[in-house]
Structures are given as C-alpha cells and as structure tokens.
Design a protein around this motif. Structure first.
Motif: not given
Length: 247
Positions: A95-96, A98-99, A101-102, A146, A196-197, A200-201, A203
């Motif tokens: 999760i971290q 993925d975040a 990357q955003i 977030d 990317a969102r 993230y969502n 995951t």
C-alpha cells in the motif's frame, strides 16, 4: 425462488443517486466467540484425551499420545497467525509503495506546473488563486497522508484546468512548443495518476477485506490494532464539474 433484485420489474429510482465514499476508518475487533475458539484449539483435544485416560477407554499410552496430539491445533494456529501477520505487513508495504507512486506523479505534475506558469506569466495574467497555489508548492508543500494526497491531487487538477482554459483561449500560447509539450506531459501524467489511484484503491480493497477474514487474519488484525483504510475519492468540485454541461 424469484430474484430478490429484479432489474426488469423491480422498483427503480428514476432520479438516480449520488454515491459518496464514507470517510471513516473501522477498527478490527473480535468478540468472545473468537477467544473461545482460540481456547478450544488448545483444550478440547487434551480434555478428551484426559477423559479417555481417566475412564480407561483407551490404553494409558494411547490416551497420553491423544493428549499430546490434542494441542497440535493450537500450535498450528500459532504458525497460521505468524504467517497472517507477515502477510498483512507485506500488504501494508505494498500500500505504501502504491501511495508513493502517486506521490511521484504528483511531484512531476508540480514541476510541470511551475514551468507552465513561468511561461504563461509572460504572455497573460493568471488569477491570484493559481499563483498562490503554485507558490505553496514552490515552498515545499508535499502530501503527508492519504487525505492530503487526495487534496493535493484535486488542487492540481483545478489549477491545470484553469491553465488549460487560458491555453485554449490564447492561440499565441499554442505556438510555444515548450508549453504545448508541457501540457501534453500533464495530460499523460494525469492518466498515470488515475491508473495509480486505481491500483492503490484495489490494494486497499484487498486490505479492507482481508483484515476481517475470520479467524486467523481478523484475530491478528484486531490484536495489532489495524483499521480499514479510506480509498481515494473525487472532490466535491470535481463531482459538480462532472455533472455540468460541456456541449
């Protein structure tokens, strides 16, 4: 048995409905039944074995073996909990990632924003809100959570939207190759941020489901104090704009 939800003859809402993401984290908890379950894994087998030993239903040696083997479910469950905790921690790191990357894409958009504003400033006057937003990012503003990440992305969308209006309204600006290229890069990055969102969502959805997977993961998550996580959402401004008439 008829379908409970019948899309042909069922009741419908002709006006439609606006769906919103609830901004609330739900803490994982376990009840008495889960505690009883854990205790039972350790005690049921030995109790039965002790009963067989005292009643001489089985030979002494076999009854003792039964008692020893009776604790195996508890031992196995310990290993299952260790694996579950390792899995959840790994998922948390995902999760971290993925975040992050955003955040990388947002940072690139900020850099493009600074370049675009610098070019447009020489040709036209931008409104004060745009300049204040750019100044804030130049001062080192960065998302730390977030919620802030979502707000930052929404603000960037708004700024680029206003710049794009100016870009379309002034034909002379389109003649600047650097500016046109910057706007194309922004369009590309916006697509990457959307992707990317979504990742993230997705995951987060796995996390929010798995922490309530009874018994192992839910028990581990409850002891670790884990909560559900809130996915990215569209801002009110974006939703209002999406309902507008474009043509």
């Amino acid at each position: 048995m008829a379908n409970e939800l019948d899309e042909l003859t069922g009741q419908v809402n002709g006006e439609g409905r606006d769906v919103n993401v609830i901004y609330k984290q739900i803490r994982v908890e376990v009840g008495t039944d889960s505690k009883i379950f854990e205790v039972a894994l350790w005690t049921v087998g030995p109790i039965i074995g002790l009963f067989l030993l005292l009643t001489s239903f089985l030979p002494r040696s076999e009854a003792i073996i039964f008692i020893v083997l009776g604790i195996l479910p508890g031992v196995i469950f310990i290993f299952m909990k260790v694996n579950a905790l390792a899995y959840l921690r790994k998922l948390e790191q995902r999760i971290q990632a993925d975040a992050s990357q955003i955040d990388n894409y947002l940072e690139q958009r900020v850099m493009i924003l600074q370049n675009v504003v610098g070019l447009i400033e020489k040709s036209i006057d931008l409104d004060k809100d745009v300049m204040k937003t750019v100044a804030a990012y130049r001062g080192g503003q960065s998302p730390a959570s977030d919620l802030q990440r979502n707000e930052t992305s929404g603000q960037l969308d708004g700024v680029f939207s206003r710049i794009n209006v100016a870009f379309e309204s002034y034909p002379d600006l389109k003649a600047q190759a650097v500016l046109a290229d910057a706007m194309r890069q922004n369009s590309y990055l916006q697509k990457e941020i959307t992707a990317a969102r979504t990742l993230y969502n997705d995951t987060l959805s796995i996390w929010n489901q798995d922490i309530f997977a009874w018994p192992t993961k839910q028990i581990v998550a409850a002891k670790a104090g884990y909560t559900t996580r809130i996915p990215f959402t569209a801002s009110t401004e974006t939703k209002v704009t999406a309902r507008g008439k474009f043509f």
